[in-house]
Motif scaffolding. Structure first.
Motif, short mmCIF file in Angstrom:
data_model
loop_
_atom_site.label_atom_id
_atom_site.label_comp_id
_atom_site.label_asym_id
_atom_site.label_seq_id
_atom_site.Cartn_x
_atom_site.Cartn_y
_atom_site.Cartn_z
N UNK A 14 0.86 -1.21 -0.11
CA UNK A 14 -0.06 -0.03 0.11
C UNK A 14 0.85 1.25 -0.20
N UNK A 15 2.05 1.32 0.69
CA UNK A 15 2.84 2.39 0.75
C UNK A 15 3.39 2.47 -0.70
N UNK A 16 3.81 1.26 -1.27
CA UNK A 16 4.50 1.56 -2.67
C UNK A 16 3.54 2.36 -3.48
N UNK A 17 2.07 2.18 -3.26
CA UNK A 17 1.04 2.92 -4.18
C UNK A 17 0.89 4.27 -3.76
N UNK A 18 0.87 4.45 -2.49
CA UNK A 18 0.43 5.71 -1.93
C UNK A 18 1.69 6.86 -2.36
N UNK A 19 3.00 6.26 -2.16
CA UNK A 19 4.09 7.09 -2.46
C UNK A 19 4.59 7.06 -3.70
N UNK A 20 3.75 6.34 -4.78
CA UNK A 20 4.05 6.27 -5.95
C UNK A 20 5.31 5.83 -6.37
N UNK A 21 5.62 5.00 -5.81
CA UNK A 21 7.15 4.20 -6.00
C UNK A 21 7.31 3.59 -7.28
N UNK A 22 6.36 3.02 -8.02
CA UNK A 22 6.31 2.30 -9.15
C UNK A 22 6.55 3.24 -10.08
N UNK B 195 13.17 3.49 -1.17
CA UNK B 195 11.65 2.95 -1.32
C UNK B 195 11.26 1.82 -0.43
N UNK B 196 12.04 0.79 -0.24
CA UNK B 196 11.75 -0.36 0.17
C UNK B 196 11.63 -0.25 1.54
N UNK B 197 12.74 0.68 2.17
CA UNK B 197 12.83 0.91 3.69
C UNK B 197 11.71 1.65 4.12
N UNK B 198 11.39 2.69 3.19
CA UNK B 198 10.13 3.44 3.59
C UNK B 198 8.79 2.81 3.41
N UNK B 199 8.68 1.79 2.76
CA UNK B 199 7.47 0.88 2.82
C UNK B 199 7.48 0.07 4.04
N UNK B 200 8.61 -0.36 4.36
CA UNK B 200 8.64 -1.05 5.52
C UNK B 200 8.43 -0.36 7.04
N UNK B 201 8.90 0.84 7.15
CA UNK B 201 8.54 1.66 8.26
C UNK B 201 7.38 2.27 8.17
N UNK B 202 7.19 2.93 7.06
CA UNK B 202 5.51 3.52 7.04
C UNK B 202 4.60 2.66 7.25
N UNK B 203 4.81 1.18 6.59
CA UNK B 203 3.75 0.32 6.51
C UNK B 203 3.58 -0.02 7.90
N UNK B 204 4.39 -0.34 9.02
CA UNK B 204 4.27 -0.80 10.15
C UNK B 204 3.55 0.28 10.96
N UNK B 205 3.67 1.39 10.43
CA UNK B 205 2.90 2.58 11.33
C UNK B 205 1.57 2.66 10.79
N UNK B 206 1.14 2.25 9.66
CA UNK B 206 -0.19 2.11 9.16
C UNK B 206 -0.91 1.09 9.92
N UNK B 207 -0.26 -0.06 10.06
CA UNK B 207 -1.02 -1.13 10.74
C UNK B 207 -1.17 -1.07 12.28
N UNK B 208 -0.16 -0.26 12.80
CA UNK B 208 -0.33 -0.11 14.24
C UNK B 208 -1.38 1.15 14.40
N UNK B 209 -1.78 1.84 13.72
CA UNK B 209 -2.89 2.89 13.61
C UNK B 209 -4.16 2.28 13.46
N UNK B 210 -3.89 1.28 12.80
CA UNK B 210 -5.25 0.34 12.61
C UNK B 210 -5.46 -0.62 13.74
N UNK B 211 -4.43 -0.79 14.84
CA UNK B 211 -4.75 -1.55 15.90
C UNK B 211 -3.87 -2.68 15.66
N UNK B 212 -3.10 -3.29 14.55
CA UNK B 212 -2.38 -4.31 14.75
C UNK B 212 -1.03 -4.25 15.18
N UNK B 213 -0.45 -5.37 15.80
CA UNK B 213 0.79 -5.23 16.18
C UNK B 213 2.08 -5.02 15.32
N UNK B 214 2.72 -4.11 15.46
CA UNK B 214 3.47 -3.70 14.36
C UNK B 214 4.75 -4.54 14.19
#
Length: 375
Positions: A129-137, A181-200
């Motif tokens: 999802x971060x690859x999409x929102x940050x337009x990494x493709x 881009x890959x590192x950003x997708x990792x760190x931003x991704x776990x921030x997203x799931x934590x906001x949703x309530x999932x264990x990062x």
């Protein structure tokens, strides 16, 4: 006859320079182009078509609805919750995931089989999802286009738009994102799931399982193959959890286990096909599934992807929906590693590329979140 061609007849080196020069100009066109939302949507749709034709789609509405609800739980916390997000489960034993522009997220049943809980699924989806929102493709297209554009000139100068879709498709299959881009997708991704309530920590848990599965492999392949070494990557994830004070706690393992029943296939046993093939034969159903699951699979309603919107400029909507340069007929060559093939990228896939229709109401999504103690 062009001056470049005339010079090339007398001087092959000059001809090669002319090809590279033309490729550089084409790359600059890509880099300078101001993409509209319609063009991003059309590019994403065409890239998704190529991915689905390559690996096929699991024709199970229950699985797709579940993955979609997890994905939408995460996208609700993203910077672009309003994108027309589409989550697709690819019909292959390979462990992989792919993002395409404007909301297309693909994950293989092989990846689902390797997961232990819903939080791990959320973590992998969030990465894409971060690859999409940050337009990494699109960024990867801009960075990796000069060489491909030059090759396109050699091949006879196909339309820019067909070149772009095939270039994006090849980029995501090769995990051609930058390390940043890959590192950003990792760190931003776990921030997203934590906001949703999932264990990062869930993404790191999945990566540990993946590393154990791939410990005998001589090359980094498949999902996240372009990432830094695992130890450094896990360290960054841990530091991001501490720095961001990420406090999600939910794993939601029981709901995951009752919905996802695939069994993992060792990398060495994954059936592969000749590189560059399309129209792969042989779909598959969930191993260890119940009669209810089989009925769900057989009655799944699938629909072909909608036509991409028409637009001026590069006219992405005019791209053909074929398999690009992958024109050879499929040939299964045995288990992963046969003839040096990449068992993740070159894995055999299913025969049905149709998108599975998923419908749910806002109330259903909210009930899904509540049942998982998510936000």
């Amino acid at each position: 006859m062009s001056l470049t061609l005339l010079a090339g007849l007398a001087n092959p080196a000059a001809a090669q320079f002319g090809i590279i020069e033309q490729g550089a100009k084409r790359a600059k066109q890509v880099s300078d182009f101001n993409w509209s939302d319609e063009e991003k949507a059309a590019l994403g749709a065409k890239v998704s078509t190529l991915v689905r034709q390559r690996y096929g789609v699991v024709q199970d509405t229950a699985v797709h609805k579940y993955v979609t609800l997890v994905g939408r739980t995460v996208t609700d916390k993203s910077t672009k919750p309003g994108l027309p997000w589409t989550f697709i489960v690819l019909d292959t034993d390979a462990v992989n995931a792919f993002a395409a522009p404007h909301g297309y997220v693909h994950i293989t049943r092989g990846a689902l089989a390797l997961m232990k809980d819903e939080a791990e699924l959320a973590g992998v989806l969030a990465h894409e999802i971060i690859h999409v929102t940050e337009e990494h493709t699109i960024d990867a297209l801009k960075k990796n286009t000069i060489k491909s554009a030059a090759a396109e000139e050699v091949a006879g100068g196909n339309a820019m738009i067909e070149f772009l879709a095939n270039a994006a498709y090849n980029n995501i299959l090769d995990n051609a994102y930058s390390r940043g881009d890959e590192s950003a997708a990792d760190t931003m991704g776990i921030t997203l799931i934590s906001k949703a309530g999932y264990a990062p920590q869930a993404l790191g848990n999945f990566l540990t399982t993946l590393a154990e599965r791939n410990k005998s492999a001589t090359e980094k392949r498949g999902l996240f193959s372009s990432h830094p070494e695992m130890e450094a990557r896990q360290g960054k994830l841990g530091a991001a959890i501490i720095k961001g004070k990420l406090s999600g706690t939910q794993l939601v393992s029981e709901r995951f286990k009752t919905t996802i029943r695939y069994k993992p296939v060792p990398q060495s046993q994954i059936a592969t096909v000749e590189a560059g093939t399309k129209g792969l034969a042989g779909g598959s159903s969930q191993k260890g599934s119940t009669a209810k699951d089989s009925k769900s699979t057989s009655t799944a309603k699938a629909e072909a992807p909608a036509e991409a919107p028409k637009k001026k400029g590069f006219g992405l909507g005019r791209l053909v929906s074929g398999g690009g340069s992958e024109t050879k007929s499929a040939q299964v060559v045995g288990s992963g590693g046969a003839r040096g093939l990449d068992p993740e990228k070159d894995a055999k896939g299913g025969s049905n590329p149709a998108v599975v229709a998923v419908k749910f109401t806002p109330a259903e999504l909210q009930a899904f979140k509540k049942a998982g103690s998510l936000t």
